[in-house]
Design an enzyme around this catalytic site. Structure first.
Site, PDB file in Angstrom:
ATOM      1  N   GLY A  14      -3.776  -2.452   2.411  1.00 51.83           N
ATOM      2  CA  GLY A  14      -3.861  -1.581   1.240  1.00 51.83           C
ATOM      3  C   GLY A  14      -5.139  -0.779   1.206  1.00 51.83           C
ATOM      4  CB  THR A  15      -6.996   0.980   3.911  1.00 52.14           C
ATOM      5  OG1 THR A  15      -5.846   1.742   4.328  1.00 52.14           O
ATOM      6  CG2 THR A  15      -7.157  -0.198   4.870  1.00 52.14           C
ATOM      7  NE  ARG A  16      -1.803   4.503   1.515  1.00 53.71           N
ATOM      8  CZ  ARG A  16      -0.498   4.742   1.595  1.00 53.71           C
ATOM      9  NH1 ARG A  16      -0.054   5.989   1.585  1.00 53.71           N
ATOM     10  NH2 ARG A  16       0.357   3.757   1.678  1.00 53.71           N
ATOM     11  CG  MET A  17      -4.622  -0.302  -2.951  1.00 51.20           C
ATOM     12  SD  MET A  17      -3.696   0.593  -4.199  1.00 51.20           S
ATOM     13  CE  MET A  17      -4.005  -0.402  -5.651  1.00 51.20           C
TER      14      MET A  17
END
Length: 221
Positions: A14-17
């Site tokens: 979930g790197t975009r979080m």
């Protein structure tokens, strides 16, 4: 009565979080996203729930506790690879397996029930939950033949320009004949632009073997 199992895919970073908390533990309506899904499955009396964990798995295991089974995906090599991690727990069992993503907290009991009813009514090897989205950017496209039968799913990065124009998309939620699911998983390869093992490829594999693939199209959650 057919037994029902479930695999929740929750190993992604979930790197975009841009958060130290993994994506599926971010709260929606006062509860972590994955909590809504687990509660729903328990309400539906699913026989076994397997959560595929990976990045910061200790956060998930602390939240969900010991009543859940865990399968560990050490390397994130794609959705098919993630489902394969549940093989030791489910491969030899007869019944239906529901596969969901851990970040779909708004899915409802009514939609999942309708998906499963369609799957059993048609005695399908796999049933895909689809919906219409325009524009469909970012989603896998549902490919049908002239008879409107589902023949495969194509990920956007691998789609032709014509296929990119299709507005019926894959939600990432499926019902599978459990035995056929794990048999087909053994044939999935990573010959695609992402070099990942796609769960969507299972649909084409099952279809090529002469199995019926069905789709339940939802216009709501």
């Amino acid at each position: 009565m057919t037994k029902t199992y479930s695999i929740i895919l929750a190993a992604g970073k979930g790197t975009r979080m841009k958060s130290d908390v993994i994506k599926v533990l971010h709260q929606v309506s006062g509860k972590p996203m994955i909590g809504h899904i687990v509660d729903l499955l328990q309400e539906m009396s699913i026989e076994e729930v397997v959560v595929v964990v990976g990045h910061k798995s200790e956060q998930l295991e602390e939240y969900l506790g010991e009543d859940i089974q865990y399968a560990r995906q050490e390397k994130q090599l794609g959705t098919a690879h993630a489902v394969m991690q549940a093989e030791a727990m489910l491969k030899r069992k007869m019944g239906t397996t529901l596969v969901l993503m851990g970040d779909t907290p708004l899915i409802t009991k009514e939609t999942i029930t309708a998906l499963m009813e369609e799957h059993h009514r048609k005695n399908a090897a796999a049933t895909i939950l689809t919906t219409e989205m325009n524009p469909p950017t970012g989603y896998g496209r549902i490919i049908r033949n002239e008879q409107r039968e589902v023949i495969k799913i194509v990920e956007e990065k691998d789609a032709t320009n014509e296929e990119k124009g299709i507005t019926e998309i894959n939600t990432g939620i499926y019902c599978f004949n459990n035995e056929k699911l794990f048999q087909a998983l053994s044939e999935v390869n990573n010959n695609n632009k992402q070099k990942e093992y796609y769960l969507t490829d299972v649909i084409g594999i099952l279809r090529s073997q002469g199995n019926l693939i069905s789709a339940y199209q939802s216009f709501d959650s």
